[in-house]
Design an enzyme around this catalytic site. Sequence first.
Site, PDB file in Angstrom:
ATOM      1  N   ASP A  82      39.924  39.179  45.246  1.00 47.34           N
ATOM      2  CA  ASP A  82      40.883  39.448  46.302  1.00 47.34           C
ATOM      3  C   ASP A  82      41.519  40.816  46.105  1.00 47.34           C
ATOM      4  OD1 ASP A  82      42.503  38.289  48.573  1.00 47.34           O
ATOM      5  OD2 ASP A  82      44.139  38.669  47.158  1.00 47.34           O
ATOM      6  N   GLU A 130      36.879  42.483  47.637  1.00 50.68           N
ATOM      7  CA  GLU A 130      37.436  42.742  48.961  1.00 50.68           C
ATOM      8  C   GLU A 130      38.167  44.083  48.920  1.00 50.68           C
ATOM      9  OE1 GLU A 130      40.769  40.841  52.011  1.00 50.68           O
ATOM     10  OE2 GLU A 130      41.068  40.808  49.839  1.00 50.68           O
TER      11      GLU A 130
END
Length: 538
Positions: free
Chosen positions: A202, A270
Amino acid sequence: MAIDHDWWRGAVIYQIYPRSFQDSNGDGVGDLLGIVQRLPYIASLGVDAIWISPFFMSPMKDFGYDVSDYCDVDPMFGTLADFDAVVDTAHRLGIRVMIDLVLSHTSDQHPWFVESRATRDNPKANWYVWADPKPDGTPPNNWLSIFGGSGWQWDTRREQYYLHNFLTSQPDLNFHEPQVQEALLDVARFWLNRGCDGFRLDTINFYIHDKQLRDNPPLPKERRNANIAPSVNPYNHQEHLYDKNQPENLDFLRKLRAVMEPFGAAAVGEVGDAQRGLEIMGQYTAGDDLMQMCYAFEFLAAEQPTAKRIVDVMHEVDEKASEGWACWAFSNHDVMRHASRWNLTPAAQRMFTTLIMCLRGSVCLYQGEELGLPEADVAFEDLQDPYGIQFWPEYKGRDGCRTPMVWEPSNQNGGFSTAKPWLPVSSEHLHMAAAVQEDDPGALIHHYRKAIAFRRSHEALSIGGHSAIKSYGDVVYFTRTHGAQEILCAFNVSDTPSDFDLPAGEWTPIGAELGSAQPSADGRLHFGPWQVCLAHKL
């Protein structure tokens, strides 16, 4: 499962949002044993791996992306033994398991932060990003939170500000502290030793901040876009030079890759940056000592990709990430489902599915996109997402793409749960349930299966190189090659017919099961709306 260090290259990864996948215990929330129950369905799609969004201990202010214990399962989702069951079952079915690691920040209820905020001189005092106020008491600089407002929160215990790039309850870890990096590498080791095959990372470019806490410069209006934050968010008004994207991040990523390497594990990062996403993707995936894959937001953007846009994106990838490896996605848990975002007809959905399976890189699919689910309309009183609540009604948040998976149409809960679900099931989704589509030979789910199988059966598509991508009117075309195999991939990215001349050479049509156009006797292709052409060079 034997170690294959290159399994990720060209892999198709199915993202599971566990709260909304399958409830096994009747509490209205999906869980790990629910995933176990549905793994045969996932295997039937032909994917290589699953990515499970966070299931760690958490107060759930941001639905698991605020971790209070990295090495345990929140009771909402089950137990560590349930996770072991996911891994064992997935591996028996030939599916690898990737989990979502949120390393840039924790919950403010994490014991690390509880200790860090207690005093300025405790052993973890430097584990988070603390800073003194300016002389007038205002925050140390102009950094903003993606969720709105200042990126700094005043803490009365230390009489300092702490950095939070997201919610105030999500304080940012200080990666300039070596002990923080080692503690996070230990988290990766814990899950790898438990059988995990890799990670979705993330906000991978948010890990490290500028030590000098310099102000971000303003971003000219003409350079702003809403790829990362909605247009109503002032976060788009800054060029984020200092609150993220720091060069020191590469050193940490090399350490993480070294931890992963003995396990044959892979990671997909990401990259959250609206201006430099592809450049950063290239930096973070170059060579063999950083991350294997990253995804940026070019095809997660609001605008439906035109032929020109696809060509521009892929040219930029070739320019800025030629040594790296992209992971493409059209939908995920953070954006409106692409069937609605781009207002796609069923024919257009099929074309885009075939397209993504032909692009160089790996692929992430989001649960329910194989059913063609549109964005659910969630009423304000049913909203759970703090992002949507903050910016309603101009931005309705992410709940519309997070509503429960629909398995069968016999009740309002769609086979997801016997109890009231945590988000309402869309009535529009019920007639699109998996069981309904299984019985319909023309349903979208079967096209997904065929497209995935087609990719897997042609190494040129899964791991090969590609020629420069070009466009002719509304037609995007390129070739993929691996060894002696060369495949022409052409796509009519429009709802009007198009003509196209085949490149020089002898081409044999393939992909009839995907609706591939057949060349006429004169070597021209006559595309119907949203039609593709796939051909093998003799």
